[in-house]
Scaffold this motif. Structure first.
Motif, PDB file in Angstrom:
ATOM      1  N   UNK A   1       6.248   5.159  13.695  1.00  0.00           N
ATOM      2  CA  UNK A   1       6.159   4.465  12.423  1.00  0.00           C
ATOM      3  C   UNK A   1       5.557   5.212  11.142  1.00  0.00           C
ATOM      4  N   UNK A   2       5.085   4.282  10.463  1.00  0.00           N
ATOM      5  CA  UNK A   2       4.718   4.834   9.121  1.00  0.00           C
ATOM      6  C   UNK A   2       3.652   6.108   9.013  1.00  0.00           C
ATOM      7  N   UNK A   3       2.677   6.101  10.089  1.00  0.00           N
ATOM      8  CA  UNK A   3       1.633   7.174  10.131  1.00  0.00           C
ATOM      9  C   UNK A   3       2.571   8.421  10.649  1.00  0.00           C
ATOM     10  N   UNK A   4       3.586   8.168  11.402  1.00  0.00           N
ATOM     11  CA  UNK A   4       4.537   9.667  11.443  1.00  0.00           C
ATOM     12  C   UNK A   4       4.983   9.788  10.371  1.00  0.00           C
ATOM     13  N   UNK A   5       5.743   8.926   9.537  1.00  0.00           N
ATOM     14  CA  UNK A   5       6.423   9.348   8.331  1.00  0.00           C
ATOM     15  C   UNK A   5       5.565   9.900   7.604  1.00  0.00           C
ATOM     16  N   UNK A   6       4.244   9.536   7.273  1.00  0.00           N
ATOM     17  CA  UNK A   6       3.418  10.189   6.256  1.00  0.00           C
ATOM     18  C   UNK A   6       2.839  11.532   7.061  1.00  0.00           C
ATOM     19  N   UNK A   7       2.741  11.602   8.312  1.00  0.00           N
ATOM     20  CA  UNK A   7       2.200  12.940   8.670  1.00  0.00           C
ATOM     21  C   UNK A   7       3.139  13.853   8.615  1.00  0.00           C
ATOM     22  N   UNK A   8       4.647  13.542   8.619  1.00  0.00           N
ATOM     23  CA  UNK A   8       5.765  14.384   8.289  1.00  0.00           C
ATOM     24  C   UNK A   8       6.086  14.812   6.894  1.00  0.00           C
ATOM     25  N   UNK A   9       5.001  14.103   6.193  1.00  0.00           N
ATOM     26  CA  UNK A   9       5.317  14.493   4.569  1.00  0.00           C
ATOM     27  C   UNK A   9       6.382  13.851   3.848  1.00  0.00           C
ATOM     28  N   UNK A  10       6.985  12.832   4.589  1.00  0.00           N
ATOM     29  CA  UNK A  10       8.118  12.090   3.803  1.00  0.00           C
ATOM     30  C   UNK A  10       7.540  11.417   2.723  1.00  0.00           C
ATOM     31  N   UNK A  11       8.452  11.108   1.521  1.00  0.00           N
ATOM     32  CA  UNK A  11       8.278  10.443   0.378  1.00  0.00           C
ATOM     33  C   UNK A  11       7.584   9.081   0.650  1.00  0.00           C
ATOM     34  N   UNK A  12       6.738   8.531  -0.217  1.00  0.00           N
ATOM     35  CA  UNK A  12       6.177   7.160  -0.102  1.00  0.00           C
ATOM     36  C   UNK A  12       6.009   6.780  -1.567  1.00  0.00           C
ATOM     37  N   UNK A  13       6.186   5.518  -1.661  1.00  0.00           N
ATOM     38  CA  UNK A  13       5.860   4.803  -2.755  1.00  0.00           C
ATOM     39  C   UNK A  13       4.746   3.458  -2.428  1.00  0.00           C
ATOM     40  N   UNK A  14       4.207   3.322  -3.516  1.00  0.00           N
ATOM     41  CA  UNK A  14       3.328   1.839  -3.311  1.00  0.00           C
ATOM     42  C   UNK A  14       3.901   0.805  -4.284  1.00  0.00           C
ATOM     43  N   UNK A  15       3.614  -0.345  -4.226  1.00  0.00           N
ATOM     44  CA  UNK A  15       3.862  -1.315  -5.248  1.00  0.00           C
ATOM     45  C   UNK A  15       3.010  -1.457  -6.512  1.00  0.00           C
ATOM     46  N   UNK A  16       2.051  -1.068  -6.215  1.00  0.00           N
ATOM     47  CA  UNK A  16       0.961  -0.940  -7.431  1.00  0.00           C
ATOM     48  C   UNK A  16       1.234   0.130  -8.340  1.00  0.00           C
ATOM     49  N   UNK A  17       2.056   1.155  -7.841  1.00  0.00           N
ATOM     50  CA  UNK A  17       2.206   2.460  -8.734  1.00  0.00           C
ATOM     51  C   UNK A  17       1.020   3.304  -8.514  1.00  0.00           C
TER      52      UNK A  17
ATOM     53  N   UNK B   1       0.706  -1.165  -0.141  1.00  0.00           N
ATOM     54  CA  UNK B   1       0.121   0.199  -0.208  1.00  0.00           C
ATOM     55  C   UNK B   1       0.772   1.287  -0.057  1.00  0.00           C
ATOM     56  N   UNK B   2       1.978   1.327   0.594  1.00  0.00           N
ATOM     57  CA  UNK B   2       2.844   2.275   0.693  1.00  0.00           C
ATOM     58  C   UNK B   2       4.113   2.258   1.754  1.00  0.00           C
ATOM     59  N   UNK B   3       5.415   2.506   1.229  1.00  0.00           N
ATOM     60  CA  UNK B   3       6.113   2.486   2.278  1.00  0.00           C
ATOM     61  C   UNK B   3       7.655   3.448   1.682  1.00  0.00           C
ATOM     62  N   UNK B   4       8.524   3.841   2.555  1.00  0.00           N
ATOM     63  CA  UNK B   4       9.677   4.673   2.361  1.00  0.00           C
ATOM     64  C   UNK B   4      10.187   3.941   1.039  1.00  0.00           C
TER      65      UNK B   4
END
Length: 110
Positions: A88-104, A31-34
């Motif tokens: 975790x990733x909730x803080x990562x996303x809240x900080x506006x850090x880049x994310x990608x998904x495997x589905x594109x 779904x989404x990761x660094x």
């Protein structure tokens, strides 16, 4: 408030060149990761521990911080040097850090 004895770091203080392991399960990862994270689900950690570098600090992330805390405890007891990424990733996303998904598609934290 509970204070963990394990090393931890806020997302904002994570080094730019950090070796980051994501211990979430496959559906969460997809779904989404660094972008530069290495996927090593907590459920596979024991059998894949040799994939965790022993010659550098390793940062561990999950969705909120609980699973990564478990992974850090285990890995540090096994002789690795690991640090839990708080929030975790909730803080990562809240900080506006880049994310990608495997589905594109648009990445999100599952």
């Amino acid at each position: 408030m509970f204070k963990s004895p394990n090393p931890a770091v806020d997302v904002a203080a994570l080094p730019a060149d950090a070796y980051l392991i994501d211990v979430r399960e496959d559906d969460e990862w997809q779904a989404g990761h660094a972008p530069d994270a290495v996927h090593l689900p907590l459920s596979e950690l024991v059998v894949r521990m040799e994939e965790v570098p022993a010659d550098r600090d390793v940062y561990v992330i999950c969705k909120v911080g609980g699973r990564s805390e478990q992974a850090v405890r285990y890995l540090n007891q096994a002789g690795r040097t690991t640090v839990n990424v708080l929030g975790g990733m909730l803080a990562w996303q809240a900080a506006g850090k880049p994310m990608v998904s495997e589905s594109g598609g648009q990445p999100f934290v599952a």
